[in-house]
Every structure is written in C-alpha cells, then in structure tokens.
Design a protein around this motif. Structure first.
Motif, mmCIF file in Angstrom:
data_model
loop_
_atom_site.group_PDB
_atom_site.id
_atom_site.type_symbol
_atom_site.label_atom_id
_atom_site.label_comp_id
_atom_site.label_asym_id
_atom_site.label_seq_id
_atom_site.Cartn_x
_atom_site.Cartn_y
_atom_site.Cartn_z
ATOM 1 N N GLU A 86 0.841 -1.204 0.000
ATOM 2 C CA GLU A 86 0.000 0.000 0.000
ATOM 3 C C GLU A 86 0.879 1.260 0.000
ATOM 4 O O GLU A 86 1.821 1.375 0.782
ATOM 5 C CB GLU A 86 -0.867 -0.013 1.257
ATOM 6 N N THR A 87 0.569 2.179 -0.871
ATOM 7 C CA THR A 87 1.342 3.414 -0.954
ATOM 8 C C THR A 87 0.525 4.456 -1.702
ATOM 9 O O THR A 87 -0.522 4.144 -2.270
ATOM 10 C CB THR A 87 2.689 3.156 -1.683
ATOM 11 N N ALA A 125 7.750 0.163 -2.890
ATOM 12 C CA ALA A 125 6.555 -0.490 -3.444
ATOM 13 C C ALA A 125 6.436 -0.167 -4.937
ATOM 14 O O ALA A 125 7.399 -0.327 -5.684
ATOM 15 C CB ALA A 125 5.314 -0.096 -2.644
ATOM 16 N N ASP A 156 13.012 -2.230 -3.519
ATOM 17 C CA ASP A 156 11.998 -3.025 -2.831
ATOM 18 C C ASP A 156 12.394 -4.486 -2.959
ATOM 19 O O ASP A 156 13.231 -4.841 -3.794
ATOM 20 C CB ASP A 156 10.615 -2.791 -3.459
ATOM 21 N N ILE A 157 11.750 -5.317 -2.144
ATOM 22 C CA ILE A 157 12.018 -6.755 -2.252
ATOM 23 C C ILE A 157 11.135 -7.393 -3.326
ATOM 24 O O ILE A 157 11.428 -8.453 -3.844
ATOM 25 C CB ILE A 157 11.804 -7.427 -0.868
ATOM 26 N N LEU A 210 16.216 -4.933 -3.685
ATOM 27 C CA LEU A 210 17.120 -5.044 -2.547
ATOM 28 C C LEU A 210 16.334 -5.559 -1.355
ATOM 29 O O LEU A 210 15.218 -5.098 -1.098
ATOM 30 C CB LEU A 210 17.665 -3.675 -2.141
ATOM 31 N N LEU A 212 16.280 -5.225 2.403
ATOM 32 C CA LEU A 212 16.864 -4.236 3.323
ATOM 33 C C LEU A 212 17.683 -4.882 4.432
ATOM 34 O O LEU A 212 18.446 -4.205 5.111
ATOM 35 C CB LEU A 212 15.766 -3.364 3.929
ATOM 36 N N ASN A 230 6.904 3.337 6.439
ATOM 37 C CA ASN A 230 5.931 2.223 6.432
ATOM 38 C C ASN A 230 6.560 0.904 5.996
ATOM 39 O O ASN A 230 5.928 0.088 5.334
ATOM 40 C CB ASN A 230 4.727 2.573 5.522
ATOM 41 N N PHE A 235 9.065 -5.258 10.943
ATOM 42 C CA PHE A 235 10.233 -5.958 11.476
ATOM 43 C C PHE A 235 10.294 -5.875 12.998
ATOM 44 O O PHE A 235 9.795 -4.919 13.584
ATOM 45 C CB PHE A 235 11.521 -5.347 10.897
HETATM 46 C C1 LIG Z 1 3.587 -0.580 2.920
HETATM 47 S S1 LIG Z 1 4.785 -0.534 1.638
HETATM 48 C C2 LIG Z 1 5.446 1.081 1.871
HETATM 49 C C3 LIG Z 1 5.583 1.838 0.581
HETATM 50 C C4 LIG Z 1 6.100 3.280 0.711
HETATM 51 N N1 LIG Z 1 7.362 3.334 1.402
HETATM 52 C C5 LIG Z 1 5.102 4.162 1.412
HETATM 53 O O1 LIG Z 1 5.285 4.490 2.595
HETATM 54 O O2 LIG Z 1 4.107 4.544 0.794
HETATM 55 C C6 LIG Z 1 6.084 -1.603 2.311
HETATM 56 C C7 LIG Z 1 7.071 -2.099 1.253
HETATM 57 O O3 LIG Z 1 8.198 -2.691 1.905
HETATM 58 C C8 LIG Z 1 8.634 -3.776 1.096
HETATM 59 N N2 LIG Z 1 9.459 -4.698 1.891
HETATM 60 C C9 LIG Z 1 9.049 -5.552 2.850
HETATM 61 N N3 LIG Z 1 10.094 -6.255 3.333
HETATM 62 C C10 LIG Z 1 11.202 -5.808 2.673
HETATM 63 C C11 LIG Z 1 12.583 -6.141 2.732
HETATM 64 N N4 LIG Z 1 13.043 -7.065 3.567
HETATM 65 N N5 LIG Z 1 13.419 -5.476 1.913
HETATM 66 C C12 LIG Z 1 12.957 -4.544 1.049
HETATM 67 N N6 LIG Z 1 11.666 -4.187 0.951
HETATM 68 C C13 LIG Z 1 10.785 -4.809 1.756
HETATM 69 C C14 LIG Z 1 7.343 -4.397 0.592
HETATM 70 O O4 LIG Z 1 7.524 -5.198 -0.563
HETATM 71 C C15 LIG Z 1 6.465 -3.162 0.340
HETATM 72 O O5 LIG Z 1 6.518 -2.757 -0.993
#
Ligand SMILES: C[S@@+](CC[C@H](N)C(=O)[O-])C[C@H]1O[C@@H](n2cnc3c(N)ncnc32)[C@H](O)[C@@H]1O
Length: 292
Positions: A86-87, A125, A156-157, A210, A212, A230, A235
């Motif tokens: 969600e974004t 995202a 993003d992952i 990537l 994170l 977000n 984590f």
């Molecule tokens: C809720 S979205 C946030 C999007 C944007 N940052 C925002 O605030 O509108 C969370 C994102 O974190 C990514 N994500 C989750 N675990 C991750 C990881 N270990 N490494 C990189 N990205 C990750 C998800 O795939 C998702 O796209």
C-alpha cells in the motif's frame, strides 16, 4: 482457531505447525514478523499463489520452495503476495514539509557547487514515493535555474512492485493525491483511465531489488536523502536496528534520513542528530570534513 472447511483446492487452512513453519520461513528470508493475528493474511497470500501454480497442499508447496533453483524463483513470486504494498503519492505531508525546509535548499546548493544529488526511497513499493521525491527535487532545481543533476533510486524486495514502478503508469484515481502544480508538470494522460509520470523524471529514476536486511553498501552511492516509511513496522526491534544502520551507512555526511513517525522509537547513533518536530522522525548525519 477453528478449522475452515476444506475447499475444492484441498485443505485451505494452516494448522499450528504449518503456520509456525511458514512464519519462520518468511521471517528468515524477509525479516517480516507475522503474529498469530495475521495467520489469515498468510493463508490467503500463500493460498492464492498456490492456486496460480497448481499446488493444493501447503506442505508440498513449502518443500518445493525450500528446494533448488526453481524454488528460489518461485519464492520471488510468492513474496509479491505476502508483502503489503500500500502506498500513494505525497503520502506524508509533514515529512514532505521537512524535505522542503531542510533538504531542497541544501540539494540546490550542492548542485550549484557542481555536485549531483542522490535520493533513495527504500521500500518504494510501486514507485509513488520515489516519484514524489523526484517531482519535488526536480521542480525545486528548475525553479532555482539549476541543472537537473540528480538521481532517484527506488528499492523493494518485490519484483512485481518494481516492474510497475519502472513503468510509472497509474490509474487516474491515484492522481487525486498529487498537488495540481506537480500533476501539471509531471503527470500526463496514458489513455482514458490512466496517467504516467513524464519520461524526463522516469529517466532519472531507477528501481532495483534489494532486501533491506542485506548489506547494500556495494550497490548504492552515498545518499543525500534516504526516505524509508511504512517498512520498518513489519520488522522486530533487532532487525529494525540492523536496517537502520544499513540505511545510515549509505548516507553521506550532512545527508538526511526520514522514517515514518514511531517507526524507530528511541533510536540514536553516534554521528547522527535528530531534526524536525515531534510528528516527523528525521535524522541528519553530521558533517565530516568532506561534508556539504
Ligand atoms: C507498505 S509498503 C510502503 C511503501 C512506501 N514506502 C510508502 O510508505 O508509501 C512496504 C514495502 O516494503 C517492502 N518490503 C518488505 N520487506 C522488505 C525487505 N526485507 N526489503 C525490502 N523491501 C521490503 C514491501 O515489498 C512493500 O513494498
């Protein structure tokens, strides 16, 4: 937790043992912690993907994922179903106000001095956040009569989210959160139901996969702005600290890191100062000799 009736796809609910193994696998590979309340989210996400690829049994699918190259490829597809993406554009006005006050003037000064400016949207995202930062920076440099020496990196992952980010096409409904002055400069119609981010901004934006939790030092330049909102909420505390030091390590002296409010309560590190008011969680890496 009562068992749901079996569906035509076979057993449609995870028992306790299955839930524990799946939650552990997800935590081990992505760092995301899934509490019991999110069991139905896990069941839905895994179940959807199992149907797409023809599995009817959670254990058989788990075994497949854990095995060899095919399992690793399949894992990348499953992750799309298990992450919350969600974004929206211009999502957090308070953080963006801080960028206007503390980042854009410094970025302009750096460009005026002949440097380029690098911005990282970590956990981007489908790209709206990265393009938001790009629009703000691009407009500011243009208003100051400066060249557009900047690059935006979104990471993003999720490969599926990244591919949508690269396209930069969104349904018209998403335009509602873009202030009209940015919409007229950076968004153009792409058919009757969709719009796209203009090519000049897309060309300066790069999207890369990537995790994170991995050490990202080798693949990213020193950043002037790291924006991560977000994401940390998914984590546990130990991993948040690990991610924060990864993010911080990519920040050049004088650079800013902006997180979501409440996402790193009480966090501090040597060489870092907290900036902004109580509603924004932002840090500046203190200057070194080669600073701004
Ligand atoms: C809720 S979205 C946030 C999007 C944007 N940052 C925002 O605030 O509108 C969370 C994102 O974190 C990514 N994500 C989750 N675990 C991750 C990881 N270990 N490494 C990189 N990205 C990750 C998800 O795939 C998702 O796209």
């Amino acid at each position: 937790m009562g068992a749901l009736p079996a569906s035509k796809y076979g057993k449609s609910w995870m028992d306790d043992r299955q839930f524990r193994s799946w939650a552990e696998l997800l935590e081990e590979r992505t760092g995301m912690v899934l509490p019991e309340e999110r069991r139905s989210f896990l069941v839905t996400g895994v179940g959807l993907r199992m149907r797409e690829v023809g599995f009817t049994d959670f254990d058989a699918y788990y075994e497949y994922l854990a095995s060899g190259r095919a399992g690793r490829v399949e894992w990348a597809a499953l992750v799309d179903h298990l992450t919350v993406q969600e974004t929206r554009f211009f999502r957090d006005p308070k953080a963006l106000a801080l960028i206007e006050a503390h980042f854009l003037p410094r970025a302009a000064a750096r460009v005026a001095a002949g440097n380029s400016v690098h911005v990282w949207s970590a956990g981007c995202a489908t790209g709206e956040e990265a393009y938001t930062l790009g629009m703000m920076l691009d407009e500011h440099l243009s208003n100051e009569g400066l060249p557009r020496y900047y690059g935006i990196t979104g990471s993003d992952i999720s490969l599926q989210a990244l591919s949508r980010a690269r396209q930069g096409r969104y349904s018209n409904g998403r335009l509602g959160s873009v202030p009209s002055r940015y919409a007229s400069l950076y968004c153009q119609p792409a058919g009757s139901l969709r719009f796209e981010v203009v090519e000049s901004l897309r060309r300066r934006s790069c999207f890369t996969q990537l995790n994170l939790l991995d050490d990202v030092a080798a693949v990213l330049p020193g950043m002037d702005l790291v924006y991560c909102q977000n994401v940390l909420i998914y984590f546990d505390q130990a991993r948040r600290v690990r991610i924060l030091s990864n993010l911080m390590a990519r920040l050049r002296p004088g650079g800013l890191m902006i997180l979501g409010p409440g996402e790193a309560m009480g966090w501090s590190a040597p060489g870092v100062e907290r900036i902004g008011g109580p509603n924004v969680l932002a840090f500046r890496r203190l200057e070194a000799e080669e600073g701004w």
